[in-house]
Write an enzyme that holds these catalytic residues in place. Structure first.
Site, PDB file in Angstrom:
ATOM      1  CB  ALA A 127      -0.910   0.014   1.225  1.00 26.40           C
ATOM      2  CB  ALA A 129      -0.758   5.934   3.014  1.00 24.13           C
ATOM      3  CB  ILE A 131       2.893   9.866   5.898  1.00 23.67           C
ATOM      4  CG1 ILE A 131       2.097  11.131   6.243  1.00 23.67           C
ATOM      5  CG2 ILE A 131       4.205   9.862   6.665  1.00 23.67           C
ATOM      6  CD1 ILE A 131       1.757  11.267   7.704  1.00 23.67           C
ATOM      7  CB  ALA A 132       5.001   5.816   5.030  1.00 21.58           C
ATOM      8  CD  GLN A 133       6.582   3.377  -1.502  1.00 18.82           C
ATOM      9  OE1 GLN A 133       6.046   4.328  -2.085  1.00 18.82           O
ATOM     10  NE2 GLN A 133       7.404   2.520  -2.120  1.00 18.82           N
ATOM     11  CB  VAL A 134       3.272  -0.776   3.866  1.00 18.53           C
ATOM     12  CG1 VAL A 134       3.542  -2.030   4.668  1.00 18.53           C
ATOM     13  CG2 VAL A 134       2.863   0.354   4.792  1.00 18.53           C
ATOM     14  CE  LYS A 148       3.144   4.268   8.249  1.00 14.12           C
ATOM     15  NZ  LYS A 148       2.147   4.473   9.325  1.00 14.12           N
ATOM     16  CG  ASP A 289      -6.008   8.629   9.999  1.00 16.62           C
ATOM     17  OD1 ASP A 289      -7.050   9.144   9.558  1.00 16.62           O
ATOM     18  OD2 ASP A 289      -4.998   8.431   9.301  1.00 16.62           O
TER      19      ASP A 289
END
Length: 959
Positions: A127, A129, A131-134, A148, A289
């Site tokens: 995924a 997003a 702020i970051a990706q995983v 992450k 969130d």
């Protein structure tokens, strides 16, 4: 990030916003010239077109705007479906950053080459997003993990976007003050940067996992508040890299997989909601969130929710957590007083006294979620409610159309509840997008209750302040306090006041416990308790006061005083019939049960009394007038005096007795913080129907006030009488609000034939009668005719009344009266005077030397009451076992009571908020009487033992 990029981002935002605005305005105009049947298609196409524009902009800008898009993607309850479908892509499928960038960040942060860290690292992210990706990976030790990795340069972008968002919100607040979102953006500016440090997120993840007991699933975890969710373990963290345990799960937007695995969407969302209720109310530490991208569902049964991403969290202080719980429960109970108290405790300030609107808004906030298919109707209903509320504000504030648009009813919005509000909205959106209906009141209630019960259950054995710290007036008070502690340990007392006078002096003035089941604030001497039918004793006293002052006669036909009353065969009913409960109008208020809110309409209640038809001949049957008594007396009082009911109350008793601010029939705005909230002793009341059946008291009850009816009514009373509009109503038979010290002082005066006792007590804090806030009730306009009595203007009436008392006082050396002169700057009510020294009091509120006979209906008044009846003229008559009268008073449903022994110059008042059949009150009265060696009224004789004869419990609750 250079200034060119900053301005370029701003230009893109405002350009797209303008294009969308103009597009919708064009569709709006086109719709006027299009067939009605084609209108929905026109709007649907526009929604699809503009949703794509929004998505494209967000993907281009990334950063904070992705967060906003993710939030909007969950609001299926308020946004068109086209936007939800389009913006869902933001939950986990943004364009990924390059693998080179990702590996560089990992190696820099963890200090090792990729090959020394992982045996396998999946290049395609799970995924991406805002702020970051995983990425999925396998550690050297073989453990399956997810990594992450924060986007390079995202910190600067997020911080700049926050500034831009703040500027936009400031502009909106200036242009449209009713849309002031500054508290929300301010809180976001404070909390959002924390998401940029993954060390903080790692610690947050561990804390929430520990709080929810996620590592104790194999143990016997049967807590009433246990939740069944999973949270991945934290393996390692730095500021920009976070390594977590890998959990195989299904994303909430993967509808096909959810169906294929047989996942029950309803159960999943309910468990997520319970997990958040636990975080908020039990732990005071919650993830802020909860959008769908931050959840998975485990593939193995029982398909537990997996909670992810704890970057944005909020920690609540104990007081705020308690206030949020109180707000929730106040909404569930319809308790306006607790709601306003919760607002005050959390720092939420309103500019208007509109508690009904505050309750409406809060109820909407905690309303059941609705599936996406019902979103259009939900939005429509919310818009209509808002329009209705603003219209009320406009009328109350006398605002024009332009002013009302700029008016914001919220004066101060606490930052602590901004994230809480966001979470509730996100959860609502989540349930809508999953097409389920969540009843928040049911799911979250046990968790909210646990917060307040934790505080309220700290009874006298663990709470040293359970008895309010005030000086002890006598030995009997010291012993009584120990007795109250024992009752408190047995859970017989929630909150209580006891005050007693002997020979004109205060001997007991004790407060104990808390203000309500959901209000752990301590009871104080000036707290106000709802006392139900104890109010009748005050109302009856007002009628006697008018008789004493020559404005009325007990033998008067009510119709001669109140001309409208003559309808339907009531021309023979006299004032003494009303006071003696023999007017035949005992069921005149029975139809109010179909619409309890009519209780708050004074004029309508008087009108119904005037139009009612009697069921028995006047003077023939004494049947308890449980509600009608008050309005019958109230109508007589207003028509006989030419003044408003509460104005007479102030003149007759409040001012002379110096009990300002502590005795009301219909509370004014401004005293809500001192109100006790009612609850029910269910164990005690469950015995009630059987007790009544065994008692001869049922023979004095009207047909609509028998057995199971009273039991049901008693259980329903707290919800009804905790409502602020009912508390503010004038219900002279049932909604007196007073402190025990004010009530005891009233009965101390009655015990002495109307003589006002000396000042209450210099030890009592705050001093009785020291409240400057008193409601102001304008006199009836002279143009409103009160037929049957000559309508004098108020100044003439006041002068006549004073002259009347002065003339009678002149012939009685033992009676004097100090008259307050409004024109005298040295008078006690003048600004120069000390508000606690109200020397404008009369020395006697009754001048009739046979006033006790009048109250009891004996001697010269014997022919005005039904022989051997329980009631005299407005008061319950108290006898000893040998049948001789010792005093009078009135008790209320639930146990509060006021009583005086005229022979021994003794008076006592008990106020409480835990309604029962009177056991606790009876034991207190028995204890005090025994200590003072005073005779006990027959109805309290059975309360002497530890387990009193329950047959005797019936009397106090009914009277």
């Amino acid at each position: 990030m250079g200034w060119g990029n900053i301005y370029a981002r701003r230009l893109k935002v405002f350009s797209v916003a303008l294009i969308i605005y103009l597009d919708y305005k064009a569709v709006q105009q086109r719709g006027k010239w299009t067939k009605k049947s084609k209108g929905p298609d026109l709007w649907e196409t526009a929604h699809e077109r503009n949703a794509k524009r929004v998505l494209s902009l967000i993907i281009t800008l990334e950063g904070l705007w992705v967060k906003l898009g993710q939030y909007l993607s969950t609001r299926a309850d308020v946004l068109p479906g086209a936007y939800i479908l389009c913006l869902r892509q933001l939950q986990d499928s943004l364009p990924p950053r390059s693998l080179h960038e990702v590996c560089q960040t990992i190696q820099k942060e963890l200090g090792k080459p990729m090959d020394d860290l992982f045996t396998d690292f999946v290049q395609t992210p799970l995924a991406t997003a805002s702020i970051a990706q995983v990425h999925r990976a396998t550690l050297i030790n073989g453990k399956e993990v997810v990594v992450k990795v924060q986007h390079l340069g995202i910190k600067e972008i997020i911080l700049e976007d926050l500034k831009n968002a703040k500027s936009i919100v400031d502009w909106i607040a200036w242009a449209e003050p009713q849309y002031d979102f500054n508290p929300m953006i301010d809180e976001w500016c404070k909390e959002a940067p924390k998401e940029l440090d993954f060390n903080i997120e790692a610690e947050n993840t561990r804390t929430v996992s520990r709080n929810l007991g996620c590592k104790n699933k194999g143990e016997d975890n049967k807590s009433a508040h246990a939740v069944d969710v999973l949270i991945p373990d934290v393996i390692q963290s730095t500021e920009t890299v976070l390594v977590l345990e890998y959990m195989d799960g299904i994303r909430l937007n993967d509808t096909e997989s959810l169906e294929a695995f047989g996942v029950n969407n309803q159960m999943v969302v309910e468990e997520i909601t319970r997990a958040y209720a636990h975080q908020i109310y039990v732990d005071g530490f919650f993830n802020g969130d909860p959008h769908p991208g931050n959840f998975l569902v485990s593939k193995e049964p029982p398909h537990r929710p997996i909670l992810l991403d704890f970057g944005l969290t909020k920690k609540l202080s104990s007081s705020v957590k308690q206030a949020l719980a109180k707000m929730f429960l106040a909404s569930a109970e319809g308790d306006h007083v607790a709601l306003l108290s919760a607002f005050s405790e959390m720092g939420l300030k309103l500019r208007l006294d509109l508690p009904e609107q505050a309750m409406d808004v809060t109820s909407v906030f905690f309303r059941n979620s609705t599936p996406a298919s019902e979103a259009h109707e939900t939005v429509k209903n919310l818009a209509e409610q808002r329009t209705k509320n603003m219209k009320i504000i406009q009328e109350k504030m006398k605002l024009n159309q332009k002013e009302v648009k700029r008016f914001n009813p919220v004066d101060a919005f606490p930052g602590d509840i901004v994230i809480f509000t966001r979470v509730l909205n996100l959860l609502r959106g989540l349930s809508s997008s999953m097409d389920v209906r969540i009843v928040y009141m049911d799911i979250m209630r046990p968790f909210a209750e646990s917060v307040l019960k934790e505080n309220n259950n700290k009874g006298p054995e663990v709470n040293a302040q359970w008895i309010h710290e005030t000086p002890v007036h006598s030995d009997v008070e010291a012993k009584l306090r120990q007795f109250l502690i024992e009752l408190g340990k047995d859970d017989k007392i929630l909150g209580m006041q006891v005050c007693a006078y002997k020979d004109g002096k205060v001997i007991i003035d004790t407060a104990a416990g808390v203000l309500g089941k959901y209000d752990p604030r301590p009871v104080q001497p000036d707290s106000l308790f709802p006392v139900f039918s104890v109010t009748k004793g005050i109302t009856a006293g007002m009628l006697h006061w008018l008789v004493d002052n020559g404005k009325l006669k007990l033998e008067d036909n009510v119709a001669n005083v109140w001309p409208e009353f003559s309808s339907n065969g009531k021309h023979l009913i006299k004032v003494h019939h009303v006071l003696n409960h023999t007017s035949g109008l005992h069921n005149a208020s029975a139809d109010f049960r179909e619409d309890f809110l009519v209780l708050a309409d004074w004029d309508e209640c008087l009108k119904r009394m005037a139009m009612a038809a009697p069921e028995t001949e006047p003077g023939q049957s004494q049947l308890y007038h449980y509600l009608s008594f008050g309005w019958l007396c109230g109508g007589i009082i207003e028509h006989a005096s030419g003044k408003k009911f509460q104005e007479v109350l102030e003149e007759a008793f409040i001012h002379p007795l110096n009990i300002e601010g502590e005795l009301y029939i219909g509370i004014p705005p401004g005293v809500e913080s001192r109100l006790a909230a009612l609850t029910v002793d269910t164990d005690d009341l469950s015995k009630y129907s059987e007790l009544l059946a065994r008692s001869d008291l049922s023979s004095t009850m009207p047909s609509t006030f028998q057995g199971s009816n009273i039991s049901q009514l008693a259980v329903a009373m707290p919800a009804l009488f905790n409502m602020l509009n009912i508390r503010r109503a004038i219900i002279p038979a049932a909604n007196g609000h007073c402190s025990a010290r004010a009530l005891a002082r009233y009965y101390a005066a009655l015990a002495d034939g109307g003589a006002v006792p000396p000042p209450h007590s210099c030890l009592s804090k705050p001093p009785l009668g020291s409240y400057p806030h008193m409601p102001k009730f304008p006199s009836k306009e002279s143009s409103k005719k009160l037929k049957g009595r000559k309508n004098k203007d108020n100044s003439k009436y006041s002068k006549e009344l004073r002259d009347n008392i002065h003339n009678r006082n002149a012939s009685n050396d033992s009676v004097t009266m100090l008259i307050h002169d409004d024109n005298n700057p040295g008078s006690p009510d003048s600004p120069e005077a000390d508000s606690t020294q109200n020397n404008h009091l009369v020395s006697k509120i009754f001048c009739n030397p046979r006033i006790h006979d009048a109250f009891l209906g004996v001697g010269d008044y014997e022919n005005l009451v039904l022989p051997n009846g329980q009631f005299g003229l407005g008061f319950k008559r108290s006898k000893t076992k040998d049948g001789s009268f010792i005093g009078f008073g009135h008790s209320g449903m639930g146990g509060s009571t006021g009583f005086c022994d005229m022979n021994n110059r003794f008076s006592i008042a008990v106020t409480l908020n835990k309604m029962s059949v009177g056991t606790t009150t009876g034991r207190i009265l028995h204890f005090v009487s025994s200590e003072l060696n005073l005779p006990m009224p027959e109805e309290y004789q059975r309360f002497g033992g530890k387990e009193p004869d329950t047959v005797g419990l019936v009397s106090p609750i009914i009277n």
